[in-house]
Design a protein around this motif. Structure first.
Motif, PDB file in Angstrom:
ATOM      1  N   ASN A   1      -6.103  -4.404  -3.251  1.00  0.00           N
ATOM      2  CA  ASN A   1      -5.724  -4.325  -1.863  1.00  0.00           C
ATOM      3  C   ASN A   1      -5.755  -5.455  -0.906  1.00  0.00           C
TER       4      ASN A   1
ATOM      5  N   VAL B   1      -6.971   2.866   2.868  1.00  0.00           N
ATOM      6  CA  VAL B   1      -7.024   1.686   1.566  1.00  0.00           C
ATOM      7  C   VAL B   1      -8.512   1.213   1.561  1.00  0.00           C
TER       8      VAL B   1
ATOM      9  N   TYR C   1       0.228   4.072  -2.502  1.00  0.00           N
ATOM     10  CA  TYR C   1      -0.689   5.236  -2.412  1.00  0.00           C
ATOM     11  C   TYR C   1       0.122   6.423  -1.734  1.00  0.00           C
TER      12      TYR C   1
ATOM     13  N   THR D   1       0.646  -1.062   0.091  1.00  0.00           N
ATOM     14  CA  THR D   1       0.155   0.148  -0.047  1.00  0.00           C
ATOM     15  C   THR D   1       0.931   1.284   0.008  1.00  0.00           C
TER      16      THR D   1
END
Length: 304
Positions: A225, A277, A121, A118
């Motif tokens: 994700n 997320v 991001y 992640t």
């Protein structure tokens, strides 16, 4: 009986995943620099060397699936220039080695399932990140982009590819939670920075179930994700851990941001970063989390 290659198979996720695969009747081939003999006949160890770009071709030819977890630990050491290069190349060069082995040798691999992060991001500013968002423009995001690009080459060989952008994997045996717990042994629930930064996390058992699901669900393909449905602020994560482990027998303490920056250098940016997320895409495939909330996760982890 189908066989699954795991790179990074001796790490936290790989070890848990191996146990699950064995329970479900699969054979596991662990790629390692130091091939060894195990006690379980369903687990074999095969040699590869990322620096030398060598790999056991017979292992590739025996495999039905490849799960690619290999990569230097992002949080293990201070981010010097050489360490940052090692983090990047341990991911990209290992992916290239797998790609070349699949390209140059006959094999029956149906699908490659790769770890990602992640860290792709950016900073949370009220926007929940989904798989369609663009990457941030910082060291870790650029590393993740290169990582995903390097393994995506396998699709040109007709292989299906699943990429899991993984949040903080929670386990008593290692990773971030083990570090968060260390001060709690002395009665301190220690919060980093303000504690308001969002953490996108996942229980280790749910994470390895996701990898297994990618094997058995033929329709699963693309980027997902790998995070629980409910991200929490860092403060809530630490206090949930403290309550599950110690009841009310703890004292809350804070480590200010400037102290983290002095101790960790550039890596402190990731510790203090707020990332929110979404798990909706993987949930829409029918996957159900065993531990969707931080309370449920911590209660299970500290119930022993």
């Amino acid at each position: 009986m189908e066989s699954v290659i795991i790179t990074g198979g001796t790490g936290l996720i790989g070890t848990a995943l191996t146990r699950l695969l064995l329970d479900r009747g699969y054979k596991v081939i662990v790629l390692t620099r130091r091939a060894e003999k195990g006690t379980n006949p369903s687990v074999t160890y095969a040699h590869w060397d990322i620096e030398q770009q060598t790999i056991d071709i017979e292992a590739i030819q025996r495999a039905d699936y490849i799960i690619h977890l290999a990569g230097a630990n992002v949080g293990e050491k201070r981010w010097t220039t050489s360490r940052k290069q090692e983090i990047l190349e341990s991911r990209t060069r290992s992916s290239v080695l797998l790609y070349k082995a699949l390209q140059e040798n006959p094999n029956k691999v149906k699908k490659v399932i790769s770890a990602s992060a992640t860290g792709f991001y950016g900073e949370y500013t009220g926007h929940t990140f989904t798989e369609t968002d663009l990457p941030a423009n910082d060291y870790l995001a650029n590393t993740v982009v290169a990582w995903e690009k390097s393994i995506s080459q396998v699709t040109s060989l007709g292989k299906k590819l699943v990429i899991f952008r993984t949040g903080i994997a929670l386990s008593r045996d290692g990773g971030a939670l083990k570090e968060f717990y260390k001060p709690l042994r002395f009665g301190f629930a220690t919060i980093l920075g303000s504690g308001d930064q969002y953490i996108s996390w996942i229980h280790l058992q749910d994470l390895v179930r996701l990898y297994f699901n990618a094997i058995v669900n033929d329709q699963l393909e693309g980027v997902y994700n790998a995070v629980a449905p409910k991200p929490v602020r860092h403060k809530e994560l630490v206090l949930s851990m403290a309550k599950a482990a110690k009841g009310n027998s703890y004292v809350t303490s804070y480590v200010p941001a400037f102290a983290l920056k002095l101790a960790l250098g550039e890596m402190s940016v990731e510790v203090l970063k707020s990332v929110y997320v979404s798990s909706q895409k993987i949930q829409d495939t029918g996957f159900q989390f065993s531990y969707p909330t931080i309370t449920e996760a911590m209660e299970q982890l500290f119930s022993k």
